[in-house]
Design a protein around this motif. Structure first.
Motif, PDB file in Angstrom:
ATOM      1  N   SER A  41      -7.386   3.947  -1.767  1.00  0.00           N
ATOM      2  CA  SER A  41      -8.131   4.581  -0.689  1.00  0.00           C
ATOM      3  C   SER A  41      -7.159   5.112   0.359  1.00  0.00           C
ATOM      4  N   VAL A  42      -7.313   6.390   0.694  1.00  0.00           N
ATOM      5  CA  VAL A  42      -6.405   7.045   1.633  1.00  0.00           C
ATOM      6  C   VAL A  42      -7.236   7.760   2.691  1.00  0.00           C
ATOM      7  N   SER A  43      -6.832   7.603   3.953  1.00  0.00           N
ATOM      8  CA  SER A  43      -7.533   8.279   5.046  1.00  0.00           C
ATOM      9  C   SER A  43      -6.613   9.323   5.675  1.00  0.00           C
TER      10      SER A  43
ATOM     11  N   TRP B 259       0.844  -1.198   0.000  1.00  0.00           N
ATOM     12  CA  TRP B 259       0.000   0.000   0.000  1.00  0.00           C
ATOM     13  C   TRP B 259       0.873   1.239   0.000  1.00  0.00           C
ATOM     14  N   TYR B 260       1.941   1.240   0.817  1.00  0.00           N
ATOM     15  CA  TYR B 260       2.802   2.417   0.871  1.00  0.00           C
ATOM     16  C   TYR B 260       3.510   2.636  -0.468  1.00  0.00           C
ATOM     17  N   GLN B 261       3.926   1.551  -1.100  1.00  0.00           N
ATOM     18  CA  GLN B 261       4.554   1.681  -2.421  1.00  0.00           C
ATOM     19  C   GLN B 261       3.582   2.306  -3.417  1.00  0.00           C
ATOM     20  N   TRP B 262       2.330   1.866  -3.369  1.00  0.00           N
ATOM     21  CA  TRP B 262       1.320   2.434  -4.271  1.00  0.00           C
ATOM     22  C   TRP B 262       1.088   3.917  -3.970  1.00  0.00           C
ATOM     23  N   LEU B 263       1.159   4.280  -2.677  1.00  0.00           N
ATOM     24  CA  LEU B 263       0.995   5.686  -2.310  1.00  0.00           C
ATOM     25  C   LEU B 263       2.100   6.527  -2.937  1.00  0.00           C
TER      26      LEU B 263
ATOM     27  N   ALA C 252      -2.682  13.547  -2.204  1.00  0.00           N
ATOM     28  CA  ALA C 252      -3.524  12.361  -2.044  1.00  0.00           C
ATOM     29  C   ALA C 252      -4.987  12.631  -2.380  1.00  0.00           C
ATOM     30  N   GLY C 253      -5.318  13.870  -2.746  1.00  0.00           N
ATOM     31  CA  GLY C 253      -6.685  14.179  -3.146  1.00  0.00           C
ATOM     32  C   GLY C 253      -7.620  14.464  -1.992  1.00  0.00           C
ATOM     33  N   LEU C 254      -7.080  14.829  -0.814  1.00  0.00           N
ATOM     34  CA  LEU C 254      -7.906  15.148   0.344  1.00  0.00           C
ATOM     35  C   LEU C 254      -7.805  16.640   0.667  1.00  0.00           C
TER      36      LEU C 254
ATOM     37  N   VAL D 278      -4.100   7.776   8.225  1.00  0.00           N
ATOM     38  CA  VAL D 278      -2.932   7.102   7.665  1.00  0.00           C
ATOM     39  C   VAL D 278      -1.917   8.115   7.152  1.00  0.00           C
ATOM     40  N   LEU D 279      -2.406   9.164   6.500  1.00  0.00           N
ATOM     41  CA  LEU D 279      -1.489  10.200   6.014  1.00  0.00           C
ATOM     42  C   LEU D 279      -0.757  10.864   7.178  1.00  0.00           C
ATOM     43  N   ASP D 280      -1.454  11.060   8.287  1.00  0.00           N
ATOM     44  CA  ASP D 280      -0.800  11.653   9.451  1.00  0.00           C
ATOM     45  C   ASP D 280       0.290  10.729   9.990  1.00  0.00           C
ATOM     46  N   SER D 281       0.056   9.426   9.950  1.00  0.00           N
ATOM     47  CA  SER D 281       1.078   8.478  10.395  1.00  0.00           C
ATOM     48  C   SER D 281       2.299   8.523   9.487  1.00  0.00           C
ATOM     49  N   VAL D 282       2.070   8.585   8.186  1.00  0.00           N
ATOM     50  CA  VAL D 282       3.179   8.692   7.235  1.00  0.00           C
ATOM     51  C   VAL D 282       3.928  10.005   7.451  1.00  0.00           C
TER      52      VAL D 282
END
Length: 271
Positions: A52-54, A41-45, A79-81, A57-61
């Protein structure tokens, strides 16, 4: 990838193992483990895939990569948010703001926080608007309760409707803000006039406010107040008062700032 390269394993709390790394900084798999997400998932990010991104999760990254406030907001955009609200700069920027309002002399200027608490004001705000240490230091409460300001303001009734409607708009944007609710409760308890205007349920966006003031030394002053936000300190608002081309307002404000005007302000004057 560039942000990963900035963070060493030791900075992230990982042992480097003594082995030579092909790339500087953290590996993708290490970021994934530290952020609590899957490696794929992280590689895809990083690759910008449609996944799907929340916000959580972005805050953790962002925490693992030690992103700044601006970088964290940019990550949300990528990420589109919708990005989170900007946070105050670490250095607070208050010294620069003090220089700004002092440079606005001889015209009044002050700075307040998101709850209308006065953070600082220049000398002209004291002479013209009656700002002084013995006030409540809350600009909205003082508007309704300070007898000196009430005695000087010829536009008080008109502006009272405006400031209450603007306050309602702010409360509507942040309905769960306990600080705003505390200001509302205090105003309701100390000012029947505020309560009556609040019951009208008028609402207005922030904007330029015209003020006419009857100063005891120089007479009529006509100014416009403009509220400005500072990106580095989104919790603060700078309020600048600009003189209008009426009643020789510029000349009167300049005289109040002169040695003669300052001496006159030292003596009690009715009003």
């Amino acid at each position: 990838m560039s942000r990963r390269a900035r963070v060493s394993p030791a900075e992230a709390g990982l042992p480097d193992g003594g082995a030579r790394r092909r790339t500087p900084g953290l590996r993708r798999e290490e970021v994934a483990v530290l952020a609590g997400v899957g490696a794929s998932w992280y590689q895809w990010l990083e690759q910008g895939r449609d996944i799907s991104v929340s916000p959580q999760v972005l805050d953790s990254v962002a925490r693992v990569l030690r992103l700044s406030n601006a970088e964290r907001r940019h990550l949300y955009v990528l990420a589109g948010l919708n990005p989170p609200a900007a946070e105050p700069a670490a250095d607070h920027g208050c010294e620069g703001m003090r220089r700004l309002i002092d440079a606005w002399m001889p015209f009044p200027a002050h700075i307040m926080d998101r709850y209308y608490n006065c953070v600082m004001y220049n000398d002209a705000a004291g002479w013209v608007l009656g700002m002084r240490p013995e006030n409540t230091q809350n600009c909205l409460v003082d508007f309704f309760t300070d007898p000196l300001y009430r005695a000087r303001s010829q536009s008080w009734e008109r502006n009272a409707r405006t400031v209450v409607a603007q306050f309602r708009a702010m409360c509507a944007d942040r309905p769960d803000d306990e600080g705003l609710q505390a200001v509302l409760a205090e105003l309701t308890s100390v000012s029947p006039e505020f309560s009556a205007l609040w019951a009208r349920r008028d609402i207005l966006d922030a904007g330029v406010v015209r003020k006419e003031l009857d100063h005891p030394l120089v007479g009529l002053l006509c100014v416009e107040s403009t509220a400005l936000k500072v990106p580095a300190r989104p919790d603060l608002t700078i309020v600048l008062h600009t003189p209008l081309d009426e009643a020789n307002t510029v000349g009167k404000l300049e005289w109040l700032a002169s040695p003669e005007g300052r001496r006159g302000a030292m003596y009690p004057v009715a009003g």
